[in-house]
Design an enzyme around this catalytic site. Structure first.
Site, PDB file in Angstrom:
ATOM      1  N   LYS A   1      -7.021  -0.143  -3.860  1.00 56.20           N
ATOM      2  CA  LYS A   1      -7.112   0.591  -5.083  1.00 56.20           C
ATOM      3  C   LYS A   1      -7.270  -0.419  -6.078  1.00 56.20           C
ATOM      4  CE  LYS A   1      -4.514   3.967  -7.775  1.00 56.20           C
ATOM      5  NZ  LYS A   1      -5.058   3.341  -9.262  1.00 56.20           N
TER       6      LYS A   1
ATOM      7  N   GLU B   1     -14.998   1.218  -9.531  1.00 57.71           N
ATOM      8  CA  GLU B   1     -13.969   0.502 -10.227  1.00 57.71           C
ATOM      9  C   GLU B   1     -14.984  -0.924 -10.970  1.00 57.71           C
ATOM     10  OE1 GLU B   1     -11.423   2.410 -10.831  1.00 57.71           O
ATOM     11  OE2 GLU B   1      -9.936   1.348 -11.599  1.00 57.71           O
TER      12      GLU B   1
ATOM     13  N   LYS C   1      -8.303   8.291   2.202  1.00 57.81           N
ATOM     14  CA  LYS C   1      -9.041   9.502   2.064  1.00 57.81           C
ATOM     15  C   LYS C   1      -9.105  10.216   3.459  1.00 57.81           C
ATOM     16  CE  LYS C   1     -11.196   7.294  -1.678  1.00 57.81           C
ATOM     17  NZ  LYS C   1     -12.235   6.342  -2.414  1.00 57.81           N
TER      18      LYS C   1
END
Ligand code: IVH
EC number: 6.5.1.2
Length: 687
Positions: A125, A180, A302
């Protein structure tokens, strides 16, 4: 804008005015976080404040401010633009530990009515800003910020400024990728260099400033950032992705046309069968966090299968098929109180930041590394600044930058030394790392003198004049060089062949000394005589000390999370010296205890303090020898009498006043023994 010290964020909102003040601080902090500047609160303080606001809102539902940020995407602070997203850009729900992940697994099974069959993916992340990038016929035509999730701002002016997001794909595909954008650590350093050169405020850390940099249109300079895709959706109803593609296949298809994805990051994308295996990958990614070139604040899991994702579905703010396992905050804000300078073996002037103690990821940080004067100026550091400090895993904490908004009025730039802090002589400023003009001759003589000392290599014929001569001639550039000196060199340095012969004899004898003495002679910061003995006893061999990481070093009593990485770094830097010592035939092992064995002596578990002049058989024992004796007998030498002290060894006061240590011992009921008594107790361990 109002800027309040982070400490205020910690008080729970307990009354209406406090609630409103907390809301205001929350808005200010999130505006600076998502907006143009540095956040005025670190994440830990922000989360605490947010939780206290939420708790108050739950207790007083009728009084919740209509514009409270707590229910909004990005706390309502991200600037919303006018570009409609193709499908909503959602956020992620969080868990904080392995139990949380298991609980998420249970909720997934409940939604599917069975356990997922398609497995899970695990990826980093990345701690940056979310964007959607639209490619038409292979050309990057538009970049949009997340905004409120349904509308974002057009930031297409940054096209060409972002690594991993090429202007032209290798195939003419039409697709929208999502991912990102962040500054890597290296890009952050360059960004601040460029900002400093343009007299612009430096960024406090790599994440701060990403959002501002994405939105900035009229800066006279451009700062490079990096993109990692973590998803893709169809654009203009053109299907590029194969129907039913798994998450891993989607990212592979995106990577195939030249876009960087999380799978290309150093942490990688891992496909696993179940959440037990997923947790294993979470732990593996968490362990490499400190070494990653970009900051991560969690690991994302996920469901891999598209049909199962669809079956799990979406909530209003996040998908039910994905979860973020958040990692502990590794950055906090604290105050830079001072900067101290030390002269290393090679004459380099090394600055260390002295900080108001702050808890980071379970340990208290009081010092952090700074690199060199240019770096201090690039980071625009002032004494009294609130600074961001980064510490992950076992690395030495580092100062990232100053939160310029919180600078006290009149704060002065960190002063740079005008003379060598060791010898007061001239400084050579030719390179970024300043050195004493004397180079290694500045700190080296003191180090060699120390190494030759009685409790280290015990070469007592080596006086200051000889040391100075050996350093000046270049014959000795480090401790190991002592062991390869020729008779001629020793004669030249000492001024006499007789002295030289004595020195050669002592040097030869030193080769057989226990590892603890040799290790101590290296002069590693924080490893004096007692600590060197503990380290040598614990590891037994130099090779094992060299192999030890910071976690392993913390098994040695007295070494905590602050000291351990410093020792690791210094031992690594001494590699050439240690190699030379080995080549010269110096002993690299600590003899094993022969009699009672480690920790099994009469003093096992006891802390012994020695005071006053020793008498009887111990009369000739110097304090360091007493300490060695105590440790041989299984105990630990203490320096002051306190509640942990087991025995005080003190000669009875000859008619005069008892020593302050004896008084303290009497107060605390600590056992006091005469040197004679004590000698009997440890008779088997006398040298
Ligand atoms: S998936 C619908 N994967 O974290 C799925 N998000 O706190 C939504 N982020 O808004 C996102 N790395 O900006 C995903 N590997 C990753 C990510 C990631 C960073 C960001 C993203 C998201 C935020 C949630």
């Amino acid at each position: 804008m109002t800027t309040l010290p982070a400490a205020q964020a910690l008080s729970a909102a307990s009354s209406r005015p406090e609630y409103e003040a907390a809301l205001q601080l929350l808005r200010d902090a999130s505006r600076t976080y998502y907006g143009d500047g540095d956040s005025v609160l670190d994440d830990v303080s922000y989360d605490q404040l947010r939780r206290s606001v939420q708790a108050w809102e739950q207790e007083h539902p009728a009084e919740v401010s209509p514009d409270s940020p707590t229910g909004l995407v990005a706390d309502g602070a991200a600037p919303v633009g006018d570009v409609a997203h193709t499908t909503r850009l959602l956020s992620l729900d969080n868990v904080f530990d392995a139990e949380g992940l298991v609980a998420w697994g249970v909720s997934v099974e409940r939604r599917l009515g069975r356990s997922p069959k398609g497995g899970f993916t695990v990826e980093p992340k990345i701690d940056g800003a979310a964007v959607a990038a639209r490619y038409r016929s292979g050309r990057l035509v538009q970049i949009i910020t997340r905004g409120d999730g349904s509308h974002g701002e057009d930031i297409s002016h940054v096209i060409g400024q972002i690594d991993g997001l090429p202007e032209q794909l290798t195939e003419p595909v039409t697709i929208e990728v999502r991912g990102e954008v962040a500054f890597t650590q290296a890009q952050f350093e360059t960004a601040n260099e460029v900002r400093a050169a343009h007299n612009a405020q430096v960024f406090a850390n790599p994440r701060n400033g990403t959002a501002g940099t994405l939105r900035a249109k009229d800066r006279p300079y451009r700062l490079r950032m990096t993109f990692w895709a973590y998803g893709a959706v169809e654009l203009d109803a053109v299907a590029y992705l194969p129907a039913g593609a798994t998450h891993a296949e989607t990212l592979a298809a995106v990577a195939a046309v030249g876009i960087q994805t999380t799978a290309d990051s150093a942490a990688g994308l891992h496909v696993v069968a179940d959440l037990v295996a997923a947790q294993g990958q979470v732990d593996a990614i968490a362990a490499m966090r400190a070494e990653l070139p970009v900051g991560i604040d969690g690991v994302v899991i996920k469901m891999n299968d598209a049909a199962e994702q669809a079956a799990a579905g979406f909530g209003s703010r996040f998908p039910h098929w994905a979860i973020a396992v958040k990692l502990a905050a590794v950055e906090r804000q604290t105050v830079l109180e001072d900067v101290v300078w030390q002269v290393g073996r090679t004459g380099v002037l090394a600055p260390t930041a002295i900080l108001t103690p702050v808890e980071i990821d379970g340990s208290t940080v009081t010092r952090a590394t700074l690199h060199n004067p240019a770096d201090i100026r690039r980071r625009d550091l002032h004494i009294g600044d609130t600074v961001t400090v980064y510490k992950a895993g076992d690395i030495i904490p580092r100062v990232q930058g100053a939160v310029v908004q919180l600078r006290p009025a009149g704060a002065l730039e960190v002063p740079l030394p005008e003379a060598c802090p060791n010898c007061d002589g001239k400084i050579n400023k030719a390179q970024e790392r300043w050195r004493c003009a004397q180079g290694s001759a500045c700190a080296l003589p003191a180090l060699i003198q120390y190494a030759a000392g009685r409790d280290m290599l015990d070469i007592d014929g080596l006086g200051p004049a000889s040391v100075a001569a050996l350093v000046a001639s270049g014959d000795v550039a480090d401790v190991a060089d002592l062991f390869t000196l020729t008779a001629e060199q020793l004669t030249a340095a000492s001024g006499s062949a007789k002295l030289a012969a004595k020195l050669a004899e002592q040097i030869e004898a030193a080769k057989a000394l226990p590892l603890s003495r040799v290790f101590c002679a290296l002069g590693v910061l924080g490893t004096g005589r007692s600590m060197s003995r503990r380290i040598a006893r614990h590891f037994g061999k130099m090779e094992d000390i060299r192999q030890a990481d910071a976690a392993a070093l913390q098994d040695v009593e007295g070494i905590g999370p602050e000291k351990a990485p410093v020792i690791v770094e210094q031992v690594a830097a001494l590699a050439p010296v240690i190699d030379k010592l080995i080549a010269a035939g110096v002993n690299m092992e600590e003899p094993q205890e022969t009699s009672a064995g480690e920790g099994a002596g009469p003093l096992t578990g006891k802390v012994v303090v020695v005071t006053g002049k020793m008498t009887g058989v111990l009369a000739a024992y110097a304090r360091s020898e007493m300490n060695a004796l105590i440790e041989r007998a299984g105990g630990r030498a203490g320096s002051s009498v306190n509640a942990k002290t087991s025995i005080l060894v003190a000669a009875p006061s000859a008619g005069g006043k008892p020593s302050s240590k004896a008084v303290k011992a009497a107060e605390l009921g600590v056992e006091v023994r005469t040197p004679e008594d004590f000698a009997e107790m440890v008779a088997d361990y006398l040298a």
